[in-house]
Design an enzyme around this catalytic site. Structure first.
Site, short mmCIF file in Angstrom:
data_model
loop_
_atom_site.label_atom_id
_atom_site.label_comp_id
_atom_site.label_asym_id
_atom_site.label_seq_id
_atom_site.Cartn_x
_atom_site.Cartn_y
_atom_site.Cartn_z
N ASN A 1 1.95 -17.71 -13.47
CA ASN A 1 1.27 -17.58 -12.19
C ASN A 1 0.52 -18.80 -11.60
O ASN A 1 0.33 -19.62 -12.77
CB ASN A 1 0.35 -16.50 -11.92
N ASP B 1 1.91 -9.15 -15.04
CA ASP B 1 1.74 -7.71 -15.31
C ASP B 1 3.38 -7.31 -15.83
O ASP B 1 3.49 -6.10 -16.36
CB ASP B 1 1.66 -7.26 -13.64
N PHE C 1 -11.73 -9.20 -12.68
CA PHE C 1 -11.42 -9.93 -11.65
C PHE C 1 -10.24 -9.66 -10.78
O PHE C 1 -9.08 -9.52 -11.74
CB PHE C 1 -11.49 -11.65 -12.08
N LYS D 1 -9.48 1.23 -12.90
CA LYS D 1 -9.84 0.77 -14.27
C LYS D 1 -10.97 1.11 -14.92
O LYS D 1 -10.86 1.11 -16.20
CB LYS D 1 -9.73 -0.94 -14.07
N LYS E 1 19.12 -21.51 -24.53
CA LYS E 1 19.11 -21.75 -22.81
C LYS E 1 19.95 -20.94 -22.09
O LYS E 1 21.12 -21.19 -22.48
CB LYS E 1 19.02 -23.19 -22.44
N LYS F 1 -9.62 -0.76 -7.07
CA LYS F 1 -9.35 -1.19 -8.65
C LYS F 1 -10.59 -0.81 -9.67
O LYS F 1 -10.18 -0.50 -10.67
CB LYS F 1 -9.11 -2.79 -8.55
N1 CTP Z 1 -5.57 -7.37 -16.37
C1 CTP Z 1 -5.29 -6.93 -17.60
N2 CTP Z 1 -3.98 -6.91 -18.20
C2 CTP Z 1 -2.87 -6.99 -17.23
C3 CTP Z 1 -3.14 -7.32 -15.93
C4 CTP Z 1 -4.48 -7.28 -15.53
O1 CTP Z 1 -6.36 -7.00 -18.29
N3 CTP Z 1 -1.77 -6.66 -17.84
C5 CTP Z 1 -6.98 -7.58 -15.83
C6 CTP Z 1 -7.15 -8.87 -15.15
O2 CTP Z 1 -7.46 -9.65 -16.17
C7 CTP Z 1 -8.03 -8.42 -14.20
C8 CTP Z 1 -7.70 -7.07 -13.74
O3 CTP Z 1 -6.99 -6.62 -14.80
O4 CTP Z 1 -9.43 -8.47 -14.62
C9 CTP Z 1 -7.21 -6.97 -12.36
O5 CTP Z 1 -6.13 -7.77 -12.36
P1 CTP Z 1 -4.82 -7.48 -11.15
O6 CTP Z 1 -3.94 -8.16 -11.55
O7 CTP Z 1 -5.59 -7.74 -9.80
O8 CTP Z 1 -4.66 -6.01 -11.48
P2 CTP Z 1 -3.36 -5.05 -11.50
O9 CTP Z 1 -4.02 -3.92 -12.39
O10 CTP Z 1 -2.50 -6.00 -12.29
O11 CTP Z 1 -3.00 -4.86 -10.18
P3 CTP Z 1 -1.78 -5.48 -9.04
O12 CTP Z 1 -0.74 -4.66 -8.66
O13 CTP Z 1 -2.69 -5.97 -7.76
O14 CTP Z 1 -1.41 -6.69 -9.85
#
Ligand code: CTP
Length: 424
Positions: free
Chosen positions: A230, A299, A344, A362, A309, A358
């Site tokens: 990303n 994610d 974050f 969480k 490859k 969120k």
């Molecule tokens: N985070 C994490 N582990 C993951 C994904 C995210 O610890 N596998 C943490 C990020 O470091 C951040 C927080 O979760 O502090 C929120 O990340 P975000 O990507 O916004 O949350 P998601 O739960 O992945 O929700 P979304 O569906 O919006 O991606």
């Protein structure tokens, strides 16, 4: 006051933005230049110190003036250069006392072995060493010299004595020195110097705390040459790490691959994938007082990375992805007593509602949200505009600021809510 309402809906571009990050505004830094070859880098650093908002008073020793002309120094710093202890020009005043009284901070950069030996024994035989004796604020020495000179027991004993006297002696970097030898003796990088200066003028409100910050993106390999990732630059996380260290915390940074310069923190652990980040963060979490998940963790990751490859054979290619471990959620599961956990989130609209949802889902203590579609916020910019949502649902909205200033504001909020009962 921390909370400020967003004041304007004007559109900003990075080019027309004022320099927001001026943490040394209204401070005067007396910079003592002694005759080491790192003087050229020190002159560059003094220009950077000015760009942080500080006023500079350059003082050069006689040997320094042999390496860089005082005229060049005056032109580069835009300030009168002081050298003489007894000057007819300034005969009506007492220059060493006046200089000592007008500065908030005293740097000796580079600090030669000779100057440190003099300072350690209280000799005052030129302007710089005399001003040093009369100065009552924080003093930082930046030793820089040939590695053998640096490790000489006499130099070591001068540095020990300076530390006993309450001065800060910043360790030089390891590497190739100007004389071509390898070892310890290089003037540290600018981030480390900046950090030492900011630390000297910042109340040590996080002293004694162990803090882990994760930063940057992760990369999930598809094959040996490709990956899914990303646009995270790591800037916000690096700023959080640097700001915590500046406030006295013992900081561990777990970082995905980024191209920005590392901050001056004690421990840096570099990882690539979400699984490696999970191992690194969860493996260290038990001993931490505060954990900040600034990282943009992927994610989803490919179910299986190809060993070779992937060839361009088919018209369509299907890649199966699987969810990665949610590190933040697992941190909350394992939370130790009094541990503070901060998340974050980067959103694309409906920021307040999504950030609030969120933090509820969480179970973190604070969730910092930004809308990456807003001007001056998001991935590739130096600035950010964030909201900080607490577990009780309260929201603080910060205006657009440099990411380093955003980090300072967030730590202020963390201290106010979790670390100290009252903050000025
Ligand atoms: N985070 C994490 N582990 C993951 C994904 C995210 O610890 N596998 C943490 C990020 O470091 C951040 C927080 O979760 O502090 C929120 O990340 P975000 O990507 O916004 O949350 P998601 O739960 O992945 O929700 P979304 O569906 O919006 O991606």
């Amino acid at each position: 006051m921390i909370a400020e309402k967003q004041t304007s809906s004007a559109t900003y571009s990075q080019e027309n933005m004022p320099d927001y990050y001026r943490p040394l505004e209204s401070r005067t830094v007396l910079t003592g230049f002694t005759g080491g070859i790192a003087l050229c880098r020190a002159v560059d650093y003094s220009r950077k110190i000015i760009s942080l908002g500080a006023g500079i008073i350059p003082v050069m020793t006689r040997h320094a003036a042999k390496l860089v002309s005082p005229v060049t120094m005056a032109a580069l710093t835009g300030k009168k250069v002081h050298m003489e202890l007894f000057s007819l020009e300034d005969a009506a005043s007492i220059p060493h006392i006046e200089l000592a009284r007008s500065a908030d901070l005293f740097l000796v950069m580079p600090a030669t072995a000779n100057f440190m030996a003099k300072a350690a024994s209280g000799l005052a035989d030129d302007l710089l060493s005399t001003v040093l004796l009369a100065f009552e604020g924080p003093v930082l020495f930046y030793p820089s010299m040939n590695p053998s000179m640096y490790s000489n027991p006499v130099t070591e004993s001068s540095m020990r004595r300076l530390r006993e006297l309450g001065y800060t002696v910043v360790d030089p970097d390891q590497g190739k020195t100007a004389c071509g030898e390898k070892g310890r003796g290089r003037l540290p990088s600018w981030p480390a110097v900046r950090q030492s200066i900011l630390k000297a003028v910042t109340p040590q409100t996080l002293k004694g705390m162990k803090i882990l910050v994760s930063a940057g993106p992760t990369r999930e390999p598809l094959d040996p040459v490709r990956y899914i990732s990303n646009r995270s630059s790591g800037r916000m996380g690096y700023a959080m790490a640097e700001s915590a260290a500046t406030r006295g915390a013992d900081v561990t940074l777990v970082t995905g691959p980024v191209s920005i310069q590392a901050p001056g923190v004690r421990d840096i652990c570099r990882v690539e994938t979400a699984a490696q980040m999970a191992d690194a963060v969860l493996g260290r979490s038990a001993e931490m007082d505060v954990i900040v998940m600034t990282a943009a963790v992927a994610d989803y990751a490919p179910c299986q990375a190809c060993d070779t490859k992937i060839k361009k054979v088919e018209d369509k290619l299907t890649v199966h992805l699987k969810k990665t471990q949610d590190i933040l959620a697992e941190l909350v599961n394992r939370r130790t007593r009094n541990q503070v956990i901060i998340g974050f989130c980067a959103e694309t609209g409906d920021l307040e509602a999504r950030t609030a949802e969120k933090i509820r889902n969480k179970g973190a203590d604070l969730m910092v949200g930004n809308d990456v579609t807003m001007p001056g916020a998001g991935f590739d910019v130096q600035t950010n505009r964030v909201i900080v949502v607490s577990a009780d649902g309260s929201v603080e909205t910060l205006p657009m600021m440099d990411k380093r200033e955003v980090a300072e504001r967030i730590w202020y909020i963390v201290e106010k809510q979790f670390i100290r009962s009252s903050v000025d």
